[in-house]
Each structure stands twice: as C-alpha cells, then as structure tokens.
Design an enzyme around this catalytic site. Structure first.
Site, mmCIF file in Angstrom:
data_model
loop_
_atom_site.group_PDB
_atom_site.id
_atom_site.type_symbol
_atom_site.label_atom_id
_atom_site.label_comp_id
_atom_site.label_asym_id
_atom_site.label_seq_id
_atom_site.Cartn_x
_atom_site.Cartn_y
_atom_site.Cartn_z
ATOM 1 N N ASN A 1 0.870 -1.174 0.000
ATOM 2 C CA ASN A 1 0.000 0.000 0.000
ATOM 3 C C ASN A 1 0.906 1.223 0.000
ATOM 4 O OD1 ASN A 1 -1.814 2.026 0.481
ATOM 5 N ND2 ASN A 1 -2.321 1.402 2.579
ATOM 6 N N TRP A 2 1.050 1.826 -1.176
ATOM 7 C CA TRP A 2 1.989 2.957 -1.294
ATOM 8 C C TRP A 2 1.412 4.262 -0.747
ATOM 9 C CZ3 TRP A 2 4.178 2.042 -6.940
ATOM 10 C CH2 TRP A 2 5.081 0.977 -6.893
ATOM 11 N N LYS A 3 0.139 4.251 -0.411
ATOM 12 C CA LYS A 3 -0.512 5.474 0.099
ATOM 13 C C LYS A 3 -0.223 6.632 -0.871
ATOM 14 C CE LYS A 3 -0.253 3.441 4.626
ATOM 15 N NZ LYS A 3 -0.135 3.594 6.066
ATOM 16 N N GLY B 1 2.464 2.628 10.667
ATOM 17 C CA GLY B 1 3.416 3.719 10.479
ATOM 18 C C GLY B 1 4.095 4.169 11.754
ATOM 19 N N GLY C 1 2.892 -0.874 4.248
ATOM 20 C CA GLY C 1 3.039 0.523 3.843
ATOM 21 C C GLY C 1 4.506 0.859 3.639
ATOM 22 N N GLY C 2 5.107 1.434 4.655
ATOM 23 C CA GLY C 2 6.477 1.966 4.575
ATOM 24 C C GLY C 2 7.497 1.021 3.954
ATOM 25 N N HIS D 1 -9.576 1.273 4.666
ATOM 26 C CA HIS D 1 -8.308 1.505 5.378
ATOM 27 C C HIS D 1 -8.560 2.489 6.527
ATOM 28 C CE1 HIS D 1 -4.272 2.786 6.310
ATOM 29 N NE2 HIS D 1 -3.862 1.670 5.749
ATOM 30 N N GLU E 1 -5.465 -4.511 10.652
ATOM 31 C CA GLU E 1 -4.427 -3.505 10.842
ATOM 32 C C GLU E 1 -4.726 -2.704 12.107
ATOM 33 O OE1 GLU E 1 -2.395 -2.506 6.851
ATOM 34 O OE2 GLU E 1 -4.117 -1.207 7.082
HETATM 35 P P1 PGA Z 1 2.846 0.567 7.558
HETATM 36 O O1 PGA Z 1 1.387 0.758 6.890
HETATM 37 O O2 PGA Z 1 3.390 -0.746 7.039
HETATM 38 O O3 PGA Z 1 3.635 1.746 7.084
HETATM 39 O O4 PGA Z 1 2.647 0.545 9.036
HETATM 40 C C1 PGA Z 1 0.510 -0.333 6.746
HETATM 41 C C2 PGA Z 1 -0.821 0.132 6.180
HETATM 42 O O5 PGA Z 1 -1.325 1.193 6.581
HETATM 43 O O6 PGA Z 1 -1.399 -0.544 5.316
#
Ligand code: PGA
Length: 251
Positions: free
Chosen positions: A9-11, A173, A233-234, A95, A167
C-alpha cells in the site's frame, strides 16, 4: 491451504516515473515467486502506467480506494469498472486512514466491497482498533463490529474472493508491530467470525496482517496459523525491501 498474499500500500507516495522505476527493479527480484499473490497499490495516477509495466508478470495491480457507484456526479471519485478497465485486480477498502481522516463508515465500506465483487474485482477489506480502544479492552468488540458491518453485503458463494486485512491503528506507520501472539489472537477471532458468517467459505478467506511489517518481523507473523500475508506501507516503498518481504512471507 490458503495462498499467501503480500500487498504493497503505497498510500500517497510515488510519481508515475517512480512507480515504473520500482517495477523495473522489483519484477526481476520476484519473478520466481509463484506460491504467493503479490499486489501493488499505487496512487490513482500511476495505475495505468504501472499496470502496463506489470503486464504479463506475476504481480497484480490494486487501487487504494473506490466509489461504490457505477457512474454519475461524484466529483473526485473513481468507479469499479474504471479500475477494472485500467487493469486492477484488487482494491483496498476501509483503510483506517480513510475511516479516520475521511469519515468512512463500515456501511460505506460494505457498499464498496459489494460493487467491487459485482464488477469482478477482489476487495481487500481493512479492519482494526485504535490504541484507545485496545487499552479499554474493546479490541474484539470493535474489530468484530467493523468486520460484520463491512462484509454485510458479501454472500457465502463470493466470500473466498474477499481478503481481510487486520491492521491495528496503533501499529500503522508507528514502528510498533503487534507481537505475533497479539496479532494471532485477533486473526483467530476474525477467522471464527468468518466461519460463523460464511461456514466453510470462511476458512478460505485470506487474512493479512498490517502495521509496521518489515523483513525482520514478517517471518514470525507468517508463522502464525491465521496470518496469511501482509499489507505493507512503509517497507513496500523500496523494491529490495518489498521483494524480501515477498520472499519471507511466501515461505
Ligand atoms: P505501515 O502501513 O506498514 O507503514 O505501518 C501499513 C498500512 O497502513 O497498510
């Protein structure tokens, strides 16, 4: 046996050029990974070009959001058929950032999941409790309700096409991953709920964990019986790091 699924998930990260450069570096690293579903969810403007770059590969394209309506006066929104048209196979819905920052309710998430399935797309439905809710001992109540309401329109014959992502909001994050035991406890609870709702089909639904997943913690998470992959994400923003997650998460 549920097939593991690792999704990036690149946001709101990456331009088109950056997304294509990622694909160029990433695809050779995962070309032999055939026992895992690999998914990239870039921002909307990257979907078309990234989809072309992924064409014919073992990596699927996903959107980070969708509107449940088919067409009409919904400024700024994107319909399921448009995602299909651009080459998406999945879309993330519900999300926690969308729930918290844009006020999305589980009822709205349920409509999105229903429209995606109707269009032939696979929804990745996110649920998770906040830190406050966890500390108040309300994790199962909150996750149970989100799950029930967000999957309200899914029928048992389509249930296996849905992916659930657990999640915990406090782990997203923040660098604070849920321990494998904490995550498994909630995943087992979700699995039980899915079984009550969809009978045997509930057992086929993949449940991803998400929240600060990295190459050094994915192993222990994946070793848990009800954790079928990760939504990342990250650590998905660099090709080497996400390829490593795919390698470890597939095992
Ligand atoms: P993160 O994000 O790996 O940066 O904690 C996960 C997400 O929000 O899907």
């Amino acid at each position: 046996m549920r097939r593991p699924i690792l999704a990036a998930n690149w946001k709101m990260h990456k331009t088109i050029g950056e997304a294509v450069a990622f694909a160029d570096a990433f695809l050779p690293l995962v070309k032999d990974a055939d026992d895992v579903d690999i998914v990239l969810a870039p921002p909307f403007p990257c979907l078309d070009r990234l989809g072309q770059a992924l064409g014919g590969s073992n990596v699927a394209l996903a959107a980070q959001n969708v509107n449940p309506e088919a067409k009409g006066a919904f400024t700024g929104e994107v319909a399921p058929a448009m995602l299909l048209d651009v080459g998406c196979r999945y879309a993330i819905v519900g999300h926690s950032e969308r729930r918290a920052l844009y006020g999305e309710s589980s009822e709205f998430v349920a409509r999105k999941a229903e429209s995606l399935l109707a269009a032939g797309l696979l929804p990745i439905v996110c649920v998770g409790e906040s830190l406050e809710e966890r500390e108040a001992g309300r994790t199962m109540e909150v996750v149970g309700r989100q799950l029930e309401e967000s999957l309200a329109s899914v029928t048992a014959d389509r249930a296996a096409e849905v992916v659930v992502a657990y999640e915990p909001v406090w782990a997203i994050g923040t660098g604070k991953t849920a321990t494998p035991d904490i995550a498994q406890e909630v995943h087992a609870f979700i699995r039980g709920k899915l079984g009550e709702r969809f009978a045997t089909a509930g057992d086929q639904i993949r449940i991803q964990y998400g929240g600060s997943v990295k190459p050094d913690n994915v192993d222990a998470l994946r070793a848990q019986p009800d954790i079928d992959g990760a939504l990342v994400g990250g650590a998905s923003l660099q090709p080497e790091s996400f390829a490593e997650l795919v390698r470890l998460g597939a095992a």
